[in-house]
Design an enzyme around this catalytic site. Sequence first.
Site, PDB file in Angstrom:
ATOM      1  N   HIS A   1      -2.178  -4.847   4.208  1.00  0.00           N
ATOM      2  CA  HIS A   1      -2.298  -6.280   3.873  1.00  0.00           C
ATOM      3  C   HIS A   1      -0.847  -6.872   4.993  1.00  0.00           C
ATOM      4  O   HIS A   1      -0.206  -5.476   5.341  1.00  0.00           O
ATOM      5  CB  HIS A   1      -1.857  -6.627   2.576  1.00  0.00           C
TER       6      HIS A   1
ATOM      7  N   ASN B   1      -6.848 -10.181  -4.993  1.00  0.00           N
ATOM      8  CA  ASN B   1      -8.221  -9.028  -4.792  1.00  0.00           C
ATOM      9  C   ASN B   1      -9.523  -9.903  -4.568  1.00  0.00           C
ATOM     10  O   ASN B   1     -10.813  -9.415  -4.843  1.00  0.00           O
ATOM     11  CB  ASN B   1      -8.270  -7.966  -5.418  1.00  0.00           C
TER      12      ASN B   1
ATOM     13  N   ASP C   1      -1.366 -10.026  -4.654  1.00  0.00           N
ATOM     14  CA  ASP C   1      -2.637  -9.423  -4.361  1.00  0.00           C
ATOM     15  C   ASP C   1      -3.340  -9.804  -5.633  1.00  0.00           C
ATOM     16  O   ASP C   1      -4.013  -8.867  -6.660  1.00  0.00           O
ATOM     17  CB  ASP C   1      -2.697  -7.870  -3.962  1.00  0.00           C
TER      18      ASP C   1
ATOM     19  N   ASN D   1       0.219  -1.412   0.375  1.00  0.00           N
ATOM     20  CA  ASN D   1      -0.063   0.156   0.427  1.00  0.00           C
ATOM     21  C   ASN D   1       1.354   1.097   0.134  1.00  0.00           C
ATOM     22  O   ASN D   1       0.866   1.900   1.084  1.00  0.00           O
ATOM     23  CB  ASN D   1      -1.013  -0.369   1.268  1.00  0.00           C
TER      24      ASN D   1
ATOM     25  N   GLU E   1       0.882  -2.863  -5.300  1.00  0.00           N
ATOM     26  CA  GLU E   1       0.836  -1.533  -5.357  1.00  0.00           C
ATOM     27  C   GLU E   1       1.975  -0.600  -4.493  1.00  0.00           C
ATOM     28  O   GLU E   1       0.902  -0.587  -3.299  1.00  0.00           O
ATOM     29  CB  GLU E   1      -0.387  -1.561  -3.859  1.00  0.00           C
TER      30      GLU E   1
END
Length: 264
Positions: A254, A159, A157, A12, A44
């Site tokens: 995460h 998702n 990820d 992130n 990310e």
Amino acid sequence: MKGYTLYSWNVNGIRAVWGKEILPGIRFADFLVREGPDVFCLQETKADARSLTQEMTRIPGYFFYINPAARKGYSGVAMYSKIEPISLQTGGLSPEFDTEGRIITARFADFVLINVYFPNGGASEERLAYKLRFYEVFLEKIKAMDASGERIVFCGDVNTAHRSIDLARPKENEQISGFLPIEREWIDRVIGAGFYDSFRLFSDEKDQYTWWDYKSHARERNVGWRIDYFFVNEAIRSFVTHAQIRQDIMGSDHCPITLTLEFP
């Protein structure tokens, strides 16, 4: 025996996580050196190489690779590796997807590793359709690689939580992107194509999550989702010796996941 330890983490924002204590008294760079994974995949990252300091890109003992999105401060993947890949490709899916910086493919002597940040489909119907198109193109890519006999690991990820065991509140989220039947069915198709969710090779425990909503302080109550994965194909499955979720590591919404491989 030749062993590899692989980590994957949606951070992130690499710049955001860099200065944080991800364990008591330990920053990200210290953690990387202390843990010493052979390859650490990040998703990310929200950065390009020009926006990173030398400290971030030149950790002793590691090569660094990054695939940023064309849009600043958005998406992106990166990889720290002790081993210089035989070959490395950024993108390679289609022009529609490659502008978002979502994939790095690194070939090593014993396997190929694909680091992927799959799209989030929650923002709109258009983004859900985009996510599903990405899923289809990626599945065709790995099926072709599998058919050619490659040992494949892909991580990141995804998702999507696969089964009810993979999120704290499945009933409440049946109509939410990330647990829609069509998204979960895609993971069924990945498994049907000969790939294995590595964590579930070792554990069928509940309450094993990798993402928690920041706004509702969900991590404090462990109201989470398991949406980060290492998948492996049949050609490499017998070399997988361990898979783990590192819920002890903070710094992002995460947490990291790990995979250990052992080759004769």
